[in-house]
Design an enzyme around this catalytic site. Structure first.
Site, PDB file in Angstrom:
ATOM      1  N   SER A 148     -12.223   4.514  -6.967  1.00  0.00           N
ATOM      2  CA  SER A 148     -13.186   3.464  -6.381  1.00  0.00           C
ATOM      3  C   SER A 148     -14.599   3.925  -6.410  1.00  0.00           C
ATOM      4  O   SER A 148     -14.525   5.173  -6.175  1.00  0.00           O
ATOM      5  CB  SER A 148     -12.786   2.610  -5.409  1.00  0.00           C
ATOM      6  OG  SER A 148     -13.539   2.079  -4.768  1.00  0.00           O
ATOM      7  N   TYR A 161      -9.417   0.782   3.175  1.00  0.00           N
ATOM      8  CA  TYR A 161      -9.504   1.026   1.533  1.00  0.00           C
ATOM      9  C   TYR A 161     -10.352   2.293   1.154  1.00  0.00           C
ATOM     10  O   TYR A 161      -9.952   3.111   0.441  1.00  0.00           O
ATOM     11  CB  TYR A 161     -10.118  -0.290   1.008  1.00  0.00           C
ATOM     12  CG  TYR A 161     -10.420  -0.287  -0.443  1.00  0.00           C
ATOM     13  CD1 TYR A 161      -9.086  -0.554  -1.380  1.00  0.00           C
ATOM     14  CD2 TYR A 161     -11.569   0.290  -1.010  1.00  0.00           C
ATOM     15  CE1 TYR A 161      -9.216  -0.775  -2.616  1.00  0.00           C
ATOM     16  CE2 TYR A 161     -11.545  -0.002  -2.495  1.00  0.00           C
ATOM     17  CZ  TYR A 161     -10.480  -0.314  -3.213  1.00  0.00           C
ATOM     18  OH  TYR A 161     -10.551  -0.552  -4.493  1.00  0.00           O
TER      19      TYR A 161
HETATM   20  P1  NAP Z   1      -5.891  -6.946  -8.843  1.00  0.00           P
HETATM   21  O1  NAP Z   1      -6.458  -8.075  -9.720  1.00  0.00           O
HETATM   22  O2  NAP Z   1      -5.913  -7.715  -7.367  1.00  0.00           O
HETATM   23  O3  NAP Z   1      -4.633  -6.390  -9.067  1.00  0.00           O
HETATM   24  C1  NAP Z   1      -4.061  -5.689  -8.254  1.00  0.00           C
HETATM   25  C2  NAP Z   1      -2.644  -5.304  -9.017  1.00  0.00           C
HETATM   26  O4  NAP Z   1      -1.947  -4.559  -7.984  1.00  0.00           O
HETATM   27  C3  NAP Z   1      -1.716  -6.431  -9.212  1.00  0.00           C
HETATM   28  O5  NAP Z   1      -1.092  -6.336 -10.269  1.00  0.00           O
HETATM   29  C4  NAP Z   1      -0.895  -6.428  -7.895  1.00  0.00           C
HETATM   30  O6  NAP Z   1       0.163  -7.280  -8.164  1.00  0.00           O
HETATM   31  C5  NAP Z   1      -0.514  -4.954  -7.795  1.00  0.00           C
HETATM   32  N1  NAP Z   1      -0.158  -4.763  -6.394  1.00  0.00           N
HETATM   33  C6  NAP Z   1      -0.839  -5.020  -5.240  1.00  0.00           C
HETATM   34  N2  NAP Z   1      -0.087  -4.845  -4.129  1.00  0.00           N
HETATM   35  C7  NAP Z   1       1.395  -4.150  -4.815  1.00  0.00           C
HETATM   36  C8  NAP Z   1       2.582  -3.840  -4.267  1.00  0.00           C
HETATM   37  N3  NAP Z   1       2.879  -3.796  -3.200  1.00  0.00           N
HETATM   38  N4  NAP Z   1       3.650  -3.561  -5.228  1.00  0.00           N
HETATM   39  C9  NAP Z   1       3.262  -3.764  -6.716  1.00  0.00           C
HETATM   40  N5  NAP Z   1       2.205  -4.133  -7.114  1.00  0.00           N
HETATM   41  C10 NAP Z   1       0.897  -4.576  -6.102  1.00  0.00           C
HETATM   42  O7  NAP Z   1      -7.183  -5.952  -8.376  1.00  0.00           O
HETATM   43  P2  NAP Z   1      -7.763  -4.958  -9.729  1.00  0.00           P
HETATM   44  O8  NAP Z   1      -9.158  -5.268  -9.296  1.00  0.00           O
HETATM   45  O9  NAP Z   1      -7.314  -5.250 -11.073  1.00  0.00           O
HETATM   46  O10 NAP Z   1      -7.391  -3.532  -8.870  1.00  0.00           O
HETATM   47  C11 NAP Z   1      -6.762  -2.699  -9.543  1.00  0.00           C
HETATM   48  C12 NAP Z   1      -6.809  -1.253  -8.929  1.00  0.00           C
HETATM   49  O11 NAP Z   1      -8.394  -1.031  -9.230  1.00  0.00           O
HETATM   50  C13 NAP Z   1      -6.801  -1.376  -7.621  1.00  0.00           C
HETATM   51  O12 NAP Z   1      -6.344   0.127  -7.083  1.00  0.00           O
HETATM   52  C14 NAP Z   1      -8.124  -1.474  -6.926  1.00  0.00           C
HETATM   53  O13 NAP Z   1      -8.330  -0.912  -5.569  1.00  0.00           O
HETATM   54  C15 NAP Z   1      -8.918  -0.847  -7.896  1.00  0.00           C
HETATM   55  N6  NAP Z   1     -10.501  -0.929  -7.957  1.00  0.00           N
HETATM   56  C16 NAP Z   1     -10.936  -2.367  -8.401  1.00  0.00           C
HETATM   57  C17 NAP Z   1     -12.145  -2.556  -8.389  1.00  0.00           C
HETATM   58  C18 NAP Z   1     -12.740  -3.961  -8.819  1.00  0.00           C
HETATM   59  O14 NAP Z   1     -14.106  -3.806  -8.762  1.00  0.00           O
HETATM   60  N7  NAP Z   1     -11.885  -4.928  -9.360  1.00  0.00           N
HETATM   61  C19 NAP Z   1     -13.221  -1.103  -8.188  1.00  0.00           C
HETATM   62  C20 NAP Z   1     -12.671  -0.118  -7.873  1.00  0.00           C
HETATM   63  C21 NAP Z   1     -11.342   0.145  -7.748  1.00  0.00           C
HETATM   64  P3  NAP Z   1       0.341  -8.805  -7.690  1.00  0.00           P
HETATM   65  O15 NAP Z   1      -0.472  -9.706  -8.907  1.00  0.00           O
HETATM   66  O16 NAP Z   1       1.890  -9.144  -7.431  1.00  0.00           O
HETATM   67  O17 NAP Z   1      -0.294  -8.768  -6.268  1.00  0.00           O
END
Ligand code: NAP
Length: 256
Positions: A148, A161
Site C-alpha cells: 500500500s 492497516y
Molecule cells: P476490496 O474490493 O474490498 O477487496 C478485498 C478482497 O479481500 C475481497 O475479495 C475480500 O473478500 C477479500 N477478503 C477480505 N477479508 C477476507 C477474509 N477474511 N478471507 C478471505 N478474503 C477476504 O479491496 P481492494 O481495494 O481490491 O483491496 C485488495 C488489496 O489491495 C487489499 O490488500 C488492500 O489493502 C490493498 N490495497 C488497496 C488499495 C485501494 O486503493 N483500493 C490501495 C492499496 C492497497 P469479500 O468480498 O468476501 O469481502
C-alpha cells in the site's frame, strides 16, 4: 524463444479475487497464460467466468483468511485441482478506520490477522510446496504481496492497516532474502488510490476525494486493471532477478 512475460503452463493462486484488485490481477495473469485458483470467502464466480472466457482454467477455493486455519488446505486444493502452484498473490485485505485515540483491540486484531499474519503463513505454506518442486523439476516460483502507499507513509485513522502494510514491506524483503537462493522471487505491489470497495468511503467523501485527486499526477483514481501489468511482470521469468522489491503502481502519488 518463449516470450519473457508468458505464464503458460503456470498456476497462480490469488486471494480475494472476487472483486477489486484481486479480480484485476487474476484476469491479467490469466490473459498472460496462467490457470488460476481464486481463493476467498465470497465465491469468485464472475472472475471464474471471465477467466474461462480467456481460455484458461479457474478453480474457486473457499477460505476465510481472518485466521490461518485454511492456509495449508488452500495450497493442497490448488495443487489437486490445477496440478501445481507457481505463483501466489496475497491480495485479500481489510481496513478499519477510527481515530487512534479510540482504536479498539478488535479492529487491531482483525486487520493485522488478515493482512499480515495470514499472509505470512500462506507464503510459508506455498513455499513448502514451491521449493521442493523447484529442487525436483526447476521452474521456480513467485510470491507477490499486495502492499500500500501506507507501506511508505503514515496515513491517518488507520493504525492497524498502516502497521499491517508496513509489515508487508519488511516481510517481503525478509522472505526474498531467505528464498531467493531457492528459486522463489518474493516481491510486492503497492497500489495507489484504486477505485474498489475498500476505498468506497473515501470516494464518497467529497473533500477527501478532491484532496486525493489533486495529489495524483495522473489525475484519476486507478482501476483494478491498472495493476495487471505489474503483476504479470513480477510473476514472469522476466522478473527472475527482481527480489524484495516494492513496486508502486500509483499514478505518480509517491513521486509528488
Ligand atoms: P476490496 O474490493 O474490498 O477487496 C478485498 C478482497 O479481500 C475481497 O475479495 C475480500 O473478500 C477479500 N477478503 C477480505 N477479508 C477476507 C477474509 N477474511 N478471507 C478471505 N478474503 C477476504 O479491496 P481492494 O481495494 O481490491 O483491496 C485488495 C488489496 O489491495 C487489499 O490488500 C488492500 O489493502 C490493498 N490495497 C488497496 C488499495 C485501494 O486503493 N483500493 C490501495 C492499496 C492497497 P469479500 O468480498 O468476501 O469481502
Amino acid at each position: 524463444m518463449t516470450h519473457p512475460f508468458d505464464l503458460s503452463g503456470r498456476v497462480a493462486a490469488i486471494t480475494g479475487a472476487n472483486t477489486g484488485i484481486g479480480q484485476g490481477i487474476a484476469l491479467a495473469l490469466a490473459a498472460a497464460g496462467a490457470d488460476v485458483a481464486l481463493i476467498g470467502r465470497t465465491p469468485a464466480t464472475e472472475t471464474a467466468e471471465q477467466v474461462t472466457a480467456l481460455g484458461r482454467r479457474a478453480a474457486i477455493i473457499s477460505a476465510d483468511l481472518s485466521s490461518i486455519e485454511p492456509v495449508g488446505r488452500v495450497v493442497d486444493e490448488t495443487v489437486e485441482k490445477l496440478g501445481g502452484l507457481h505463483i501466489l498473490v496475497n491480495n485479500a485485505g481489510i481496513i478499519r478506520r477510527a481515530d487512534s485515540i479510540d482504536f479498539t483491540e478488535a479492529d487491531w486484531d482483525a486487520v493485522v490477522d488478515t493482512n499480515l499474519k495470514s499472509v505470512f503463513f500462506l507464503c510459508q505454506a506455498a513455499a513448502r510446496h514451491m521449493i521442493p518442486r523447484h529442487e525436483r523439476e526447476g521452474g521456480g516460483g513467485s510470491i507477490i504481496n499486495i502492499a500500500s502507499m501506507l507501506t511508505f507513509q503514515g496515513g491517518i485513522r488507520v493504525p492497524s492497516y498502516t502497521a499491517s502494510k508496513s509489515g508487508i514491506g519488511g516481510l517481503t524483503k525478509l522472505l526474498a532474502c531467505e528464498w531467493a537462493s531457492k528459486g522463489i522471487t518474493v516481491n510486492a505491489i503497492a497500489p495507489g488510490y484504486i477505485a474498489t470497495n475498500n476505498t468506497a468511503a473515501l470516494q464518497a467523501d467529497e473533500t477527501r476525494n478532491r484532496q486525493i485527486l489533486e495529489r495524483i499526477p495522473a489525475g484519476r483514481w486507478g482501476d483494478p486493471s491498472d495493476l495487471g501489468g505489474a503483476a504479470v511482470f513480477l510473476a514472469s521469468p522476466a522478473a527472475r532477478y527482481v527480489q524484495g522489491h516494492i513496486l508502486a503502481v500509483d499514478g505518480g502519488w509517491l513521486a509528488r
